[in-house]
Design an enzyme around this catalytic site. Structure first.
Site, short mmCIF file in Angstrom:
data_model
loop_
_atom_site.label_atom_id
_atom_site.label_comp_id
_atom_site.label_asym_id
_atom_site.label_seq_id
_atom_site.Cartn_x
_atom_site.Cartn_y
_atom_site.Cartn_z
N PRO A 53 9.96 2.04 -1.27
CA PRO A 53 8.78 2.86 -1.55
C PRO A 53 7.70 2.11 -2.33
CG PRO A 53 10.78 4.09 -2.01
CD PRO A 53 11.19 2.66 -1.79
N TYR A 54 8.14 1.30 -3.29
CA TYR A 54 7.19 0.55 -4.11
C TYR A 54 6.45 -0.49 -3.28
CZ TYR A 54 5.58 -2.29 -8.10
OH TYR A 54 4.81 -2.97 -9.01
N VAL A 55 7.19 -1.21 -2.45
CA VAL A 55 6.58 -2.21 -1.57
C VAL A 55 5.56 -1.56 -0.65
CG1 VAL A 55 7.01 -3.78 0.36
CG2 VAL A 55 8.51 -3.83 -1.65
#
Length: 252
Positions: free
Chosen positions: A154-156
């Site tokens: 999700p962060y990427v």
């Protein structure tokens, strides 16, 4: 005199880490600082540090950047108090890491986008009328976009979306007199330290891959890079991403 004298910088997530480093660096160059954070205690600490520099103008606003109404109210409050917003730094982010992609639930995935590209867009939209004719936007991206580390899905994805938003805004807003750029830092912020503490040997492995084997100083390295992008020497630079990571961008 500082190169940002008379400017007002709104910096999200400035209660600690990279955001605080950028706030301090810009304050040293004469900018008035709006510290935006969801933690009032750490935000107040940043304001105190700026005031201790001597003559620095700073205030803080508590804001959940995942809520567009709060973002709009925050920007309006900053403009009422400081007169305008000349520099916007979208640094705040919230994300769940360390979970395999197939095990992430909707809320965990969406929070990365709400605090990342959505929040960046909401602040950009709210600040747009004040940024015209000379304003600067600096968005924070991440080296994990290239590395795509397991457990960071999700962060990427959210940080990659911030990159797309940065380029789109740079293309559209250049004719409005606004530059839009991004920074990719590698710094041991409190959240990064907590993440690395759970992975013994990980930090040493990262250092071995860097051209300059250390982490960035949030003020002297990342903050000064932000000052450059916000200052007069970067007036013809837009749509670019500057990596302040000791050469981390060389490996994927």
């Amino acid at each position: 005199m500082g190169i940002l004298d008379g400017k007002v910088a709104l910096i999200t997530g400035a209660g600690q880490g990279v955001g605080r480093g950028i706030a301090m660096a810009m304050a040293r160059e004469g900018a008035g600082i709006a510290v935006v954070d969801r933690n009032g205690e750490t935000a107040a600490e940043t304001v105190t540090l700026i005031e201790d520099l001597g003559g620095g103008t700073a205030l803080y606003r508590i804001c959940d950047v995942r809520n567009s109404d709060e973002v709009n109210s925050c920007v309006a409050s900053v403009v009422e108090a400081l007169g305008t917003v000349d520099i916007l730094v979208n640094n705040a982010v919230d994300a769940t890491v360390g979970i395999a992609l197939q095990d992430i639930d909707d809320e965990q995935f969406l929070i990365s986008f709400a605090s990342g590209p959505f929040a960046s867009f909401w602040f950009m939209r709210a600040c747009f009328p004040y940024l015209q004719d000379g304003g600067r936007v600096i968005n924070l991206r991440s080296g994990t976009e290239n590395q795509s580390l397991p457990g960071y899905g999700p962060y990427v994805a959210a940080k990659a979306a911030v990159g797309g938003l940065t380029r789109a805004a740079a293309r559209e807003w250049g004719r409005e007199g606004i530059t839009v750029n991004a920074l990719v830092p590698f710094a041991l912020t409190p959240s990064a330290e907590a993440d690395l503490a759970a992975q013994p040997g990980r930090l040493e492995a990262v250092y071995r891959q860097l051209s300059i084997p250390r982490s960035a100083d949030v003020e002297a390295d990342v903050g000064r890079a932000a000052v450059f992008l916000a200052g007069p020497d970067a007036s013809f630079i837009t749509g670019c991403t500057v990596s302040v990571d000791g050469g981390g961008s060389f490996f994927a």
